[in-house]
Design a protein around this motif. Sequence first.
Motif, PDB file in Angstrom:
ATOM      1  N   THR A   1      11.393  10.638   8.503  1.00 54.64           N
ATOM      2  CA  THR A   1      11.121   9.924   9.754  1.00 54.64           C
ATOM      3  C   THR A   1      12.403   9.290  10.271  1.00 54.64           C
ATOM      4  O   THR A   1      13.358   9.082   9.511  1.00 54.64           O
ATOM      5  CB  THR A   1      10.082   8.818   9.525  1.00 54.64           C
ATOM      6  OG1 THR A   1      10.652   7.817   8.670  1.00 54.64           O
ATOM      7  CG2 THR A   1       8.816   9.374   8.881  1.00 54.64           C
ATOM      8  N   PRO A   2      12.436   8.927  11.571  1.00 50.64           N
ATOM      9  CA  PRO A   2      13.614   8.226  12.095  1.00 50.64           C
ATOM     10  C   PRO A   2      13.903   6.934  11.341  1.00 50.64           C
ATOM     11  O   PRO A   2      15.075   6.589  11.129  1.00 50.64           O
ATOM     12  CB  PRO A   2      13.235   7.958  13.563  1.00 50.64           C
ATOM     13  CG  PRO A   2      12.268   9.049  13.901  1.00 50.64           C
ATOM     14  CD  PRO A   2      11.481   9.282  12.643  1.00 50.64           C
TER      15      PRO A   2
ATOM     16  N   THR B   1      21.141  15.564  13.028  1.00 46.79           N
ATOM     17  CA  THR B   1      20.748  16.437  14.130  1.00 46.79           C
ATOM     18  C   THR B   1      19.300  16.835  13.911  1.00 46.79           C
ATOM     19  O   THR B   1      18.963  17.428  12.877  1.00 46.79           O
ATOM     20  CB  THR B   1      21.633  17.694  14.178  1.00 46.79           C
ATOM     21  OG1 THR B   1      23.005  17.315  14.306  1.00 46.79           O
ATOM     22  CG2 THR B   1      21.238  18.591  15.343  1.00 46.79           C
ATOM     23  N   ARG B   2      18.432  16.514  14.867  1.00 48.93           N
ATOM     24  CA  ARG B   2      17.015  16.853  14.749  1.00 48.93           C
ATOM     25  C   ARG B   2      16.842  18.353  14.973  1.00 48.93           C
ATOM     26  O   ARG B   2      17.314  18.905  15.970  1.00 48.93           O
ATOM     27  CB  ARG B   2      16.207  16.059  15.773  1.00 48.93           C
ATOM     28  CG  ARG B   2      14.696  16.045  15.538  1.00 48.93           C
ATOM     29  CD  ARG B   2      14.030  15.197  16.623  1.00 48.93           C
ATOM     30  NE  ARG B   2      12.599  15.076  16.436  1.00 48.93           N
ATOM     31  CZ  ARG B   2      11.993  14.057  15.862  1.00 48.93           C
ATOM     32  NH1 ARG B   2      12.732  13.041  15.395  1.00 48.93           N
ATOM     33  NH2 ARG B   2      10.685  14.014  15.752  1.00 48.93           N
TER      34      ARG B   2
ATOM     35  N   ARG C   1       7.502  12.807  11.295  1.00 45.95           N
ATOM     36  CA  ARG C   1       8.444  13.530  10.448  1.00 45.95           C
ATOM     37  C   ARG C   1       8.996  14.757  11.165  1.00 45.95           C
ATOM     38  O   ARG C   1       8.311  15.418  11.944  1.00 45.95           O
ATOM     39  CB  ARG C   1       7.773  13.978   9.143  1.00 45.95           C
ATOM     40  CG  ARG C   1       7.573  12.849   8.154  1.00 45.95           C
ATOM     41  CD  ARG C   1       6.979  13.360   6.866  1.00 45.95           C
ATOM     42  NE  ARG C   1       6.838  12.287   5.911  1.00 45.95           N
ATOM     43  CZ  ARG C   1       7.771  11.930   5.038  1.00 45.95           C
ATOM     44  NH1 ARG C   1       8.907  12.595   4.993  1.00 45.95           N
ATOM     45  NH2 ARG C   1       7.567  10.936   4.210  1.00 45.95           N
ATOM     46  N   ALA C   2      10.251  15.051  10.841  1.00 43.22           N
ATOM     47  CA  ALA C   2      10.908  16.240  11.365  1.00 43.22           C
ATOM     48  C   ALA C   2      11.947  16.679  10.343  1.00 43.22           C
ATOM     49  O   ALA C   2      12.259  15.961   9.386  1.00 43.22           O
ATOM     50  CB  ALA C   2      11.559  15.951  12.716  1.00 43.22           C
ATOM     51  N   TYR C   3      12.466  17.885  10.535  1.00 39.70           N
ATOM     52  CA  TYR C   3      13.556  18.383   9.697  1.00 39.70           C
ATOM     53  C   TYR C   3      14.880  18.106  10.411  1.00 39.70           C
ATOM     54  O   TYR C   3      15.014  18.358  11.620  1.00 39.70           O
ATOM     55  CB  TYR C   3      13.381  19.877   9.418  1.00 39.70           C
ATOM     56  CG  TYR C   3      12.263  20.151   8.447  1.00 39.70           C
ATOM     57  CD1 TYR C   3      12.494  20.182   7.068  1.00 39.70           C
ATOM     58  CD2 TYR C   3      10.963  20.343   8.897  1.00 39.70           C
ATOM     59  CE1 TYR C   3      11.463  20.408   6.184  1.00 39.70           C
ATOM     60  CE2 TYR C   3       9.924  20.568   8.019  1.00 39.70           C
ATOM     61  CZ  TYR C   3      10.175  20.595   6.654  1.00 39.70           C
ATOM     62  OH  TYR C   3       9.155  20.801   5.764  1.00 39.70           O
ATOM     63  N   TYR C   4      15.832  17.590   9.653  1.00 40.05           N
ATOM     64  CA  TYR C   4      17.127  17.186  10.197  1.00 40.05           C
ATOM     65  C   TYR C   4      18.253  17.828   9.397  1.00 40.05           C
ATOM     66  O   TYR C   4      18.104  18.099   8.197  1.00 40.05           O
ATOM     67  CB  TYR C   4      17.313  15.669  10.113  1.00 40.05           C
ATOM     68  CG  TYR C   4      16.357  14.848  10.928  1.00 40.05           C
ATOM     69  CD1 TYR C   4      16.699  14.417  12.210  1.00 40.05           C
ATOM     70  CD2 TYR C   4      15.115  14.478  10.415  1.00 40.05           C
ATOM     71  CE1 TYR C   4      15.827  13.644  12.956  1.00 40.05           C
ATOM     72  CE2 TYR C   4      14.230  13.702  11.152  1.00 40.05           C
ATOM     73  CZ  TYR C   4      14.598  13.280  12.427  1.00 40.05           C
ATOM     74  OH  TYR C   4      13.730  12.518  13.160  1.00 40.05           O
TER      75      TYR C   4
ATOM     76  N   GLU D   1      10.315  19.860  14.609  1.00 37.84           N
ATOM     77  CA  GLU D   1       9.176  18.957  14.416  1.00 37.84           C
ATOM     78  C   GLU D   1       8.323  19.483  13.261  1.00 37.84           C
ATOM     79  O   GLU D   1       8.258  20.685  13.031  1.00 37.84           O
ATOM     80  CB  GLU D   1       8.323  18.902  15.680  1.00 37.84           C
ATOM     81  CG  GLU D   1       9.080  18.522  16.933  1.00 37.84           C
ATOM     82  CD  GLU D   1       9.544  17.086  16.898  1.00 37.84           C
ATOM     83  OE1 GLU D   1       8.829  16.254  16.301  1.00 37.84           O
ATOM     84  OE2 GLU D   1      10.615  16.792  17.459  1.00 37.84           O
TER      85      GLU D   1
END
Length: 305
Positions: free
Chosen positions: A150-151, A163-164, A270-273, A167
């Motif tokens: 998460t951020p 870097t995002r 949540r996202a992959y970064y 999603e």
Amino acid sequence: MRRRLPTLQALQCFEAAARHQSFSRAAQELALTQGAVSRQVAALEGFLGVKLFRRTPHGMALTPAGADYARQVSRRLEALERDTVDLMGRRGQGDSVTLATVPTFATRWLIPRLPRLAARHPQLLVHLETRTRPFLFPDSGLEAALWAGTPEQLRQWPGTRATRLLEEEVLPVCSPRLLPQGRPVPAAALASLPLLQQSTRPDAWRRWFEAQGVEAPHAMAGPRYELFSMQAAAAIAGLGVALMPTLLVQQELARGELAVACAAPLRGERAYYLVQPDGPEREALARLRAWLVEECAAAASLPPG
């Protein structure tokens, strides 16, 4: 300015002696005499002004300072060996990036796409290591990390920028054997089924049930698995229902090993970064980052499944 460093031979002798807890076994490994190893370690202690070993009734043992230094030296010697082998293998041609990644994302998403990276940048090598939690880049020898979070979690990872990329959408899946006629059931029905937990996301099921408006007193109960690949295997074996990122179980769903337990995907924070140290960026990493952004944009534009 001249670096204040001990000799490489002294560090090698110390690391081997610390690992074996024995000067004689370290000497056998390094093809030296026991006396030579002992002299190198004594010289290192003199250089540092710190005792690294102490005598015991059964031989030698590391001091607390020696044990801590051994961990640091071992990591750095391993990194130096890895870099040396890498350079020898490439014979000075091309470039490489050492990348940490969460394991299941690497095997299910990243590695199948790497041939496209090789076709575009044939001289760029990507070395992969697994990490499931944030770490300190200066201590790791890693240049970047593919990480899901998460951020807020990213803000707690000091000295980095991100870097995002993608999603994340999660979906309940299980063996078709657990479902009536192998078909999805209402969200409330899942509350009475065994739930498989992700150890790095202990509240995932609770959040999913809250989003569906379902009370689930046992949402945080059930066996825990560190890796999504373990959780998927447990679900296939019929041990319970897993809450999985949809991009990680496409193959199992297509083969019928897993079925959608409830057709209620949840897209959360949540996202992959791609996470990297906050500082100058090498050209090799910049090329990898640009390719990842392009691949993820293409993947996000495809229809689910």
